[in-house]
Write an enzyme that holds these catalytic residues in place. Structure first.
Site, short mmCIF file in Angstrom:
data_model
loop_
_atom_site.label_atom_id
_atom_site.label_comp_id
_atom_site.label_asym_id
_atom_site.label_seq_id
_atom_site.Cartn_x
_atom_site.Cartn_y
_atom_site.Cartn_z
CB CYS A 149 -0.92 0.01 1.21
SG CYS A 149 -1.99 1.46 1.27
N GLY A 249 -4.50 -5.98 -12.59
CA GLY A 249 -4.95 -6.04 -13.98
C GLY A 249 -6.31 -5.45 -14.27
#
Length: 526
Positions: A149, A249
């Site tokens: 993150c 993706g």
């Protein structure tokens, strides 16, 4: 005596033909003389719901499982916050809750997902990480450490992507977890500035003994608009012997189910983790194709009501699904909703909400009747308490005026001491009841409520009604009170504004019944 290992859809150390329900013996699974059941989770050929802040709560995880996800991650939860929690068995909801000192549910899970939910933590300390893992390990299938993150709320504490620049700390955290917990340990990373550095890091990570590694194919500074590097993920997958889970993706590659396999092949990964595409429509995991969004949202709402998800979290997740439809009539109704009931009504589920609420209330009443000694009462001697069966419904009152504010203002005009509230929480269902004392007289609602603030408002209503005073309901707002509030809100620090803080916007206080042992965007899966 050895404990058992439940093998989920694969053999140990690789995929095979063992069914999810087969139990095989495992050695060395005891700690402190206590046997611990251990799930061994396979990470090959899996469809995985990514960890997403504010999205990966129980309703979304169950919905993803319904639509074909094999593994689901919870949202990242910070170690320090988790270490303050108590493990609570919630018999009303049939869940296990990890509850903070302020009674907010930080993590909620249920038996259905136990063998497939991964607990992701944010941590920068090996010992804290292990303490959290031991707190939750009997209720989850695996432990994951967030190392990807890039948001400041994570990195400023040395967590998330900040760990990528400290391989020694990474190794210590993961090694400690692998040795100290009976659940498979994984981590989720981003790629580094060079492929050589990335490969060096992942090889070191593999040597810690973790079960799999998830790779978000972007660098720390990159965002979804930047292309995901399938080549970097592929190089990692070809280098390591443990399963590699490809992530990142959704923006360019994954719009439907078949795209997930294309992304897996492009990255040579063992499995694929889906974030945004799953957040927009969790039926992305369904091989038969995407289901209509209206159907998906209704199913999500049903889970949210059944598991008492706080309406703000439910609303947030539904907004992510609606996206460009937020300006539609239904989107506007959702935006205006201020409760789970109003959300249900916006989606034609008002009757479902009423029925489910009745069922939960009946279950709660049954449990209370079974153990009346735990019911609790806010006063030892209630003979001198004026009681009414009332509740505070925000929708019936002015947004600016509440019963507590009306009562406080009346006490000032009458030169009385300000009201004193005594609030207790019932151990069995964690509901609240408050007694307010005004001019040496006590007032109480006989109906228990889900939060301390709501219980205090109800007590104030009892006092005001018994005195025949305005309580701030729509159509009867006191002009003098309204004027006082808006003309001089900052001149009296003890005034109504100070007495009535805003209602919290996070998870509410939930009904728990038995103690056991133990404004960042979510649009990226870390």
């Amino acid at each position: 005596m050895a404990c058992s290992v439940l093998v989920s859809s694969c053999k140990l150390r690789g995929c095979g033909d063992i069914s999810p329900d087969v139990v095989v013996p495992a050695q060395g699974c005891s700690r402190g003389g206590m046997l611990v059941n251990s799930f061994s989770l396979c990470y090959h050929n899996k469809l995985i719901l990514a960890p997403m802040v504010r999205v990966g709560t129980l309703p979304m995880r169950l919905l993803a499982l319904d639509y074909g996800a094999d593994i689901v991650y919870c949202e990242e939860l910070i170690d320090l916050k988790m270490l303050q929690c108590k493990r609570v068995v919630n018999e009303v909801l049939s869940t296990v809750d990890f509850v903070a000192p302020d009674d907010r549910v930080v993590f909620r899970t249920c038996k259905r997902e136990q063998s497939r939910v991964i607990f992701q933590m944010g941590t920068s300390d090996a010992e804290r990480a292990l303490a959290v893992a031991r707190l939750v390990e009997n209720d989850v299938a695996g432990i994951d450490v967030n190392m990807g993150c890039p948001k400041e709320y994570s990195t400023k504490g040395g967590m998330g992507a900040a760990l990528l620049s400290d391989p020694d700390k990474i190794e210590k955290i993961l090694s400690t977890l692998v040795k100290g917990t009976h659940r498979p340990v994984t981590c989720k990373i981003r790629i580094l500035s060079s492929l050589e550095d990335t490969l060096s890091l992942v090889k070191r990570i593999e040597r810690t003994g973790i079960a799999a590694i998830a790779v978000h194919g972007r660098k720390r500074e990159e965002r979804p608009q930047h292309p995901v590097s399938c080549e970097a993920i592929k190089a990692i997958a070809e280098t390591l012997s443990i399963p590699v889970i490809a992530n990142g993706g959704s923006h360019d590659h994954i719009q439907e189910y078949l795209d997930i396999e294309d992304f897996r092949q492009a990255t040579a990964a063992s499995s694929v983790m889906v974030a945004r595409a799953a957040m927009w429509n969790p039926s992305i995991f369904l091989k038969e194709g995407l289901r209509p969004l209206e159907e998906v949202m209704q199913k999500y709402i049903r889970y949210a009501v059944q598991y008492d998800n706080h309406y703000t979290n439910t609303k947030y997740c539904l907004c992510q699904m609606l996206r460009e439809q937020l300006e539609s009539p239904q989107g506007k109704l959702l935006h205006a909703a201020q409760s789970s009931q109003e959300i249900c009504e916006a989606f034609g589920l008002g009757a479902f909400y009423e029925e489910t609420t009745r069922e939960l209330d009946a279950r709660r009443a049954e449990l209370l009747a079974r153990t009346p000694e735990e019911a609790g009462d806010p006063a030892q001697d209630t003979s001198d308490v004026i009681k009414m069966a009332v509740k505070f419904d925000r929708r019936a009152y002015s947004p600016q005026i509440t019963p507590k504010m009306c009562l406080l203002e009346w006490c000032r005009r009458e030169k009385l001491a300000q009201p004193v509230y005594e609030t207790v929480q019932r151990p069995l269902d964690r509901l609240f009841c408050s007694v307010v004392t005004v001019a040496e007289q006590k007032y109480q609602s006989t109906l228990w409520d889900k939060s301390k603030k709501l219980a205090e408002q109800a007590a104030a209503i009892v006092c005001l009604r018994s005195q025949g005073l305005p309580e701030g309901r729509l159509g009867e707002v006191s002009t003098s009170l309204h004027k006082r509030k808006w003309e001089a809100p900052d001149q009296d620090p003890g005034g109504p504004r100070a007495q009535e803080p805003a209602m919290p916007g996070e998870l509410c206080k939930k009904p728990f019944v038995a103690l056991g042992s133990g404004k960042e965007s979510s649009l990226e899966g870390w």
